[in-house]
Design an enzyme around this catalytic site. Structure first.
Site, PDB file in Angstrom:
ATOM      1  N   GLU A 193      16.856  21.576  -2.482  1.00  0.00           N
ATOM      2  CA  GLU A 193      15.840  21.973  -1.568  1.00  0.00           C
ATOM      3  C   GLU A 193      14.797  21.274  -0.988  1.00  0.00           C
ATOM      4  O   GLU A 193      14.179  21.325  -0.086  1.00  0.00           O
ATOM      5  CB  GLU A 193      15.477  23.609  -2.199  1.00  0.00           C
ATOM      6  CG  GLU A 193      16.643  24.557  -2.056  1.00  0.00           C
ATOM      7  CD  GLU A 193      17.551  24.568  -3.428  1.00  0.00           C
ATOM      8  OE1 GLU A 193      17.051  23.560  -4.336  1.00  0.00           O
ATOM      9  OE2 GLU A 193      18.331  25.217  -3.617  1.00  0.00           O
ATOM     10  N   PHE A 210      17.730  39.367 -11.139  1.00  0.00           N
ATOM     11  CA  PHE A 210      18.171  38.002 -11.228  1.00  0.00           C
ATOM     12  C   PHE A 210      17.611  37.146  -9.882  1.00  0.00           C
ATOM     13  O   PHE A 210      18.066  37.552  -8.629  1.00  0.00           O
ATOM     14  CB  PHE A 210      19.742  38.074 -11.140  1.00  0.00           C
ATOM     15  CG  PHE A 210      20.116  36.704 -11.367  1.00  0.00           C
ATOM     16  CD1 PHE A 210      20.219  35.882 -12.348  1.00  0.00           C
ATOM     17  CD2 PHE A 210      21.081  36.206 -10.316  1.00  0.00           C
ATOM     18  CE1 PHE A 210      20.256  34.627 -12.612  1.00  0.00           C
ATOM     19  CE2 PHE A 210      21.524  34.877 -10.471  1.00  0.00           C
ATOM     20  CZ  PHE A 210      21.267  34.036 -11.648  1.00  0.00           C
ATOM     21  N   GLN A 211      17.111  36.159 -10.011  1.00  0.00           N
ATOM     22  CA  GLN A 211      16.734  35.071  -9.113  1.00  0.00           C
ATOM     23  C   GLN A 211      15.648  35.994  -8.119  1.00  0.00           C
ATOM     24  O   GLN A 211      15.506  35.307  -7.178  1.00  0.00           O
ATOM     25  CB  GLN A 211      17.664  34.501  -8.131  1.00  0.00           C
ATOM     26  CG  GLN A 211      18.595  33.675  -9.172  1.00  0.00           C
ATOM     27  CD  GLN A 211      19.390  32.624  -8.478  1.00  0.00           C
ATOM     28  OE1 GLN A 211      19.973  32.978  -7.437  1.00  0.00           O
ATOM     29  NE2 GLN A 211      19.639  31.448  -9.108  1.00  0.00           N
ATOM     30  N   LYS A 213      18.316  40.664   0.722  1.00  0.00           N
ATOM     31  CA  LYS A 213      19.693  40.694   1.104  1.00  0.00           C
ATOM     32  C   LYS A 213      20.289  41.674   1.939  1.00  0.00           C
ATOM     33  O   LYS A 213      21.238  41.692   2.716  1.00  0.00           O
ATOM     34  CB  LYS A 213      20.236  40.619  -0.325  1.00  0.00           C
ATOM     35  CG  LYS A 213      21.982  39.997  -0.220  1.00  0.00           C
ATOM     36  CD  LYS A 213      22.265  39.352  -1.684  1.00  0.00           C
ATOM     37  CE  LYS A 213      23.911  39.265  -1.460  1.00  0.00           C
ATOM     38  NZ  LYS A 213      24.574  38.461  -2.637  1.00  0.00           N
ATOM     39  N   MET A 242       0.970   1.588  -7.567  1.00  0.00           N
ATOM     40  CA  MET A 242      -0.448   2.205  -7.028  1.00  0.00           C
ATOM     41  C   MET A 242      -1.264   2.464  -8.169  1.00  0.00           C
ATOM     42  O   MET A 242      -2.436   2.249  -8.488  1.00  0.00           O
ATOM     43  CB  MET A 242      -0.365   3.255  -5.991  1.00  0.00           C
ATOM     44  CG  MET A 242      -1.756   3.550  -5.274  1.00  0.00           C
ATOM     45  SD  MET A 242      -2.431   2.106  -4.782  1.00  0.00           S
ATOM     46  CE  MET A 242      -1.820   2.112  -3.003  1.00  0.00           C
TER      47      MET A 242
END
Ligand SMILES: Cc1ncc(C[n+]2csc(CCOP(=O)(O)OP(=O)(O)O)c2C)c(N)n1
Ligand SMILES: [Mg+2]
Lengths: 166, 564
Positions: free
Chosen positions: B54, B116-117, B166, B479
Site C-alpha cells: 500500500e 478483525f482488521q 463494509k 547522506m
C-alpha cells in the site's frame, strides 16, 4: 506570556475537537481550559479555549485552527476583550458545617445547591481568582471534592456568527 | 427496493469516474472487497493498478498527481492496509499533493469492538490529512467522495482519506452524483487585495537588489508563465527551492540557481545581501533558511502565498500578498516598472564561478577513478528529453540529481521534499510514468532507499511502465555517512550496506538491466537506457565516500554556506 481566549466557530461534526486539540499538542502548548457548546445557530458549535502563551503563538494557533476544513472561524482575545465566567462546585462533609462555614458562604456569595445526609455541595460562579480563593478556604473545612468548569465566554466585539457564514 | 438503486461499492466506483479519475492505485483485502468486486465491471472506464504494497500505491498516486496536476487516487483495505498508507499521507500533506485515499472499514456495528482488521484510521490519519471522514451509510458515500475531491484539489492541495464501512459498500442506494462546489466552513481563497499589490510594487520599484525565491506554489498554482513574465519585465534574479525546480526554465536569464542546505552557493549567500526579498509560493522551510535569526535580516520581505497560515510562520514579512500567485503575479507584473538588474545579477554569476571551481568541477569531470553521482546526472542531461521527469529518492543522490539536472519544463521534478521519505522514488516514478507512457521518466535512487520499496519492480513489470531506473550505488546510506564524517568524527555507525546483486533482482522481474563501473562505459549505457523501449534498470557504482557540497550545516546561517 499572557492569558488568551480563543473562540472557534465550527460545524458540529464528529472529530472536530480532536482536530483542534492536535494543533496544540503538536506545538507543545497546554490548554488551560476548554469548553464546547451549541451556538445560537442550529448545527454550529462554539469552542472556547483558554491558553497562556505569547501573542505570536496564539496568532499561529488561530491560523492553524482556521485551516481545519470544518472550522468556520477562529479568533482570539485578551481577557479585556471578553466577558467570561466559570463555575465551581465544592463538596463538604456535613460534620464540618458550622457558623464559620456559614460566614464563608455568605461572604463569597456561594450557594448550597445540594444537601445530602453526609455532605453538602456549594456552588460559586465567577472568575478563577474568586473560585480559587474559596477553594483555599474550604480546604480547611475537609473539602472532599472540587470541580471547576472551563471558561464560558462571549466576546465584547460586536460581530455575530451570521457575519462568518454569509 | 427501487430498481435504480445500486450497491454502495458501485457508487464508490461511479463517483470516482464522475470525478474523472483515470487510474486507481490500490491493494485489496476483506473490508474493501465489495469495491474491488465493483471495479471488475468498470475496467473500461477506470484503470486499476495493483501495487505490491500500500505504501507503493500511495507514493504512485503521489507521483501521478505531481506530474499531472490531478488528484491521485488510492484504494486500500482496513487495518494494515490503511496503516500502510500513513507515510504517504504525511508526505502528501507536507508537500501539498492532492490525493483521495479510500479505505475499507469493518461493518458499522463492529466499530469500536476490536473486530478483525479494525483500526481507527480516521484517528490515526487526522494529523496527516487535509481532511478525513468515516462513512457508515450508503447514502453518504457519494457526497463524501465529492467533498473529498473538492477539498483535495482546491486551495492549498492535500491528501484526503475516506474510510467506508463494509455495510455501506454492500447496501443499496441511489446514485445521483453532485460535484461539490464549496461549503460554508471552507473558503478556498480570497481575491488578491489590490492594496497589497501596490505596496509590493512600490517596494520592488525602489529596490536595488531585489531577489525572487520561488517554490512549489508556482507549480501548484499553474503560474509558471506568470512567473516568467514577471521576471522578463523586472529582470530580478530568481532562485528555486527543491520543489520549485521546473517552475522556471534554467535557461531563463534571471535564473540563478537553487536554495537550501545543498543548493547553490550564490543563491544562499546572497540571500543576506538583497534589499527586497520576494518569496513566491514557498514556505521558508528550515532547510531553506538555515538559522532564522540570521536570515535576510537586512531585507524587506514580500510574501506571495495562498495559505494565510504560512504568513509570518517562520519569517516575519513586511508585505503579505495573500492569494493565488497566478493572480498576484500577473497583477504585480502590471504594477511594476520595467527594469534590469545586470550588476546585481553579475554578482550571482561571479560567485557561481567560485562554486564551479570548488565543487562542480570535481562533481562533473572528476579526476578520481571512481564515478561520481554528478557526472551521471550530467550525462543524463546530454540525452534526456526537455520535458523528462526526474523522480528522486532521498539522500545524497537526491541532492546531487537536483543540483545537476537541467530543469526546463514545469512538472519535471518529483521528490519527497518536506518529509524526506526514503522509498518514495520507485513507486512515485511508476505513478508518474502511468500518467503518460510516452514521457521520459527517470528515477534516480540510492542503494538504501530502493530497498525500502523494491517490491514495486513487480508493478513495473506487470504494467510495463517504461521507467528508467538509475541506481546510484555507493554501498552506503550516503547522506547519513556524510553527516557522520563531518559531524560525528567519522564514526560510521551502521551506515554501510551489504547489498544484493541488484542486476539479478531486476532481471528476475524481467526488467532489462545493466551495471556500469567504469567511466568509459557510462555515456553509452545512459544512451542505451534512454532509447530503450520499456523499463530499464541501470546500476552505476559510484565513489563510496563522496560528499555533497555546498552545504549549510544545521544551525548555520545561509551566509555560512560551505564549499567544502
Ligand atoms: C524512511 C526513512 N528512513 C530514514 C531516513 C534517513 N535518511 C536520510 S538519507 C538516508 C540515506 C539514504 O541512503 P541511500 O538511499 O543509499 O542514498 P545515498 O544518500 O547513499 O545517495 C537516510 C537513512 C529517511 N530519510 N527516510
Ligand atoms: Mg547509498
Amino acid at each position: 506570556m499572557k492569558r488568551y481566549t480563543i473562540f472557534v466557530i465550527t460545524e458540529n461534526f464528529i472529530g472536530i475537537l480532536n482536530r483542534i486539540t492536535i494543533i496544540f499538542t503538536r506545538r507543545g502548548i497546554n490548554i488551560d481550559a476548554l469548553t464546547a457548546s451549541e451556538s445560537r445557530v442550529d448545527g454550529i458549535h462554539r469552542i472556547t479555549i483558554e491558553v497562556t502563551t505569547s501573542e505570536d503563538m496564539v496568532i499561529q494557533l488561530v491560523n492553524q485552527i482556521e485551516k481545519v476544513i470544518d472550522v468556520i472561524k477562529a479568533f482570539y482575545h485578551e481577557d479585556e476583550g471578553v466577558v467570561y465566567q466559570e463555575i465551581a462546585l465544592y463538596k463538604i462533609p456535613v460534620t464540618r458545617l458550622d457558623g464559620g462555614l456559614e460566614k464563608v458562604i455568605r461572604q463569597h456569595n456561594a450557594k448550597i445547591i445540594a444537601a445530602e445526609p453526609q455532605f453538602v455541595v456549594l456552588e460559586l460562579t465567577g472568575h478563577k481568582e474568586q473560585t480559587q480563593e474559596l477553594l483555599e478556604i474550604l480546604k480547611g473545612y475537609g473539602l472532599l471534592e472540587f470541580a471547576r468548569s472551563g471558561r464560558v465566554a462571549v466576546a465584547k466585539r460586536m460581530v455575530t456568527i451570521d457575519d462568518f457564514i454569509k | 427496493m427501487k430498481e435504480s438503486m445500486i450497491r454502495g461499492a458501485d457508487i464508490v466506483v461511479q463517483s470516482l469516474i464522475a470525478e474523472q479519475a483515470e487510474i486507481i492505485f490500490g491493494y485489496p483485502g476483506g473490508a474493501i472487497m465489495p469495491v474491488y468486486d465493483a471495479l471488475y465491471d468498470y475496467h473500461e472506464q477506470i484503470k486499476h493498478v495493483l501495487t505490491r504494497h500500500e505504501q507503493g500505491a500511495i507514493h504512485a498516486a503521489q507521483g501521478y498527481a505531481r506530474v499531472s496536476g490531478k488528484v491521485g487516487v488510492c484504494l486500500a483495505t482496513s487495518g494494515p492496509g490503511a496503516t500502510n498508507l500513513i507515510t504517504g499521507l504525511a508526505d502528501a500533506q507536507i508537500d501539498s499533493t492532492p490525493l483521495v485515499c479510500i479505505t475499507g472499514q469493518v461493518a458499522a456495528h463492529l466499530l469500536g469492538t476490536d473486530a478483525f482488521q479494525e483500526t481507527d484510521v480516521v484517528g490515526i490519519s487526522m494529523p496527516g490529512t487535509k481532511w478525513n471522514i468515516q462513512v457508515r451509510r450508503v447514502e453518504d458515500i457519494a457526497p463524501a467522495i465529492a467533498k473529498g475531491f473538492y477539498i483535495a484539489r482546491s486551495g492549498r492541495p492535500g491528501p484526503v482519506l475516506i474510510d467506508i464501512t463494509k455495510n455501506a459498500q454492500v447496501d443499496f442506494g441511489e446514485m445521483n452524483y453532485a460535484p461539490c462546489l464549496g461549503f460554508r466552513s471552507y473558503k478556498v481563497h480570497k481575491p488578491v487585495e489590490q492594496s497589497s499589490i501596490q505596496e509590493a510594487a512600490e517596494l520592488i520599484n525602489q529596490a536595488e537588489r531585489p531577489y525572487v525565491l520561488f517554490g512549489q506554489g508556482v507549480v501548484l498554482g499553474k503560474a509558471e508563465t506568470e512567473l516568467k513574465f514577471f521576471l522578463d519585465k523586472t529582470g530580478i534574479p530568481a532562485a528555486s527551492t527543491l520543489l520549485g525546480s521546473g517552475a522556471l526554465s534554467q535557461d531563463h536569464p534571471c535564473y540563478v540557481g537553487k536554495l537550501g542546505m545543498h543548493g547553490n552557493y550564490a543563491p544562499n549567500l546572497l540571500t543576506n545581501q538583497c534589499d527586497v526579498l520576494i518569496a513566491v509560493g514557498m514556505r521558508f522551510d528550515d532547510r531553506v533558511t538555515g538559522d532564522l535569526k540570521r536570515y535576510a535580516k537586512q531585507a524587506k520581505i514580500i510574501h506571495l502565498e495562498l495559505d494565510p497560515a504560512e504568513i509570518n510562520k517562520n519569517v516575519k514579512v513586511n508585505i503579505p500578498v495573500i492569494g493565488d500567485c497566478k493572480e498576484s503575479l500577473s497583477m504585480l507584473t502590471e504594477a511594476v516598472e520595467k527594469k534590469t538588474h545586470s550588476e546585481w545579477l553579475a554578482k550571482f554569476r561571479e560567485l557561481e564561478e567560485l562554486e564551479k571551481e570548488a565543487v562542480m568541477q570535481h562533481d562533473i569531470s572528476p579526476t578520481k577513478i571512481g564515478l561520481t553521482m554528478g557526472e551521471v546526472i550530467n550525462q543524463i542531461n546530454q540525452y534526456k528529453a526537455d520535458d523528462a521527469v526526474l523522480v528522486t529518492d532521498v539522500g545524497q543522490h537526491q541532492m546531487i540529481a537536483w543540483r545537476y539536472f537541467n530543469y526546463k519544463k514545469p512538472r519535471t521534478q518529483v521528490t519527497s521534499g518536506g518529509l524526506g521519505t526514503m522509498g518514495f522514488a520507485l513507486p512515485a516514478a511508476l505513478g508518474a510514468q502511468l500518467h503518460d507512457y510516452s514521457r521520459q521518466v527517470i528515477c534516480v535512487v540510492g542503494d538504501g532507499g530502493i530497498q525500502m520499496t523494491i517490491q514495486e519492480l513487480g508493478t513495473i513489470m506487470q504494467t510495463k511502465a517504461p521507467v528508467k531506473i538509475v541506481l546510484l550505488n555507493n554501498n552506503y546510506l550516503g547522506m547519513v555517512r556524510q553527516w557522520q564524517q563531518m559531524f560525528f568524527d567519522r564514526r560510521y555507525s551502521f551506515t554501510e550496506l551489504n547489498n544484493p546483486d541488484f542486476i539479478k533482482i531486476a532481471e528476475a522481474y524481467g526488467i532489462k538491466a545493466q551495471k556500469v563501473k567504469a567511466r568509459e562505459e557510462l555515456t553509452e549505457a545512459i544512451e542505451d537506457m534512454l532509447i530503450y523501449d520499456g523499463p530499464y534498470f541501470l546500476e552505476v557504482v559510484v565513489e563510496k565516500e563522496d560528499n555533497v557540497f555546498p552545504m549549510i550545516a544545521t544551525g548555520c546561517s545561509v551566509e555560512e554556506v560551505r564549499l567544502s
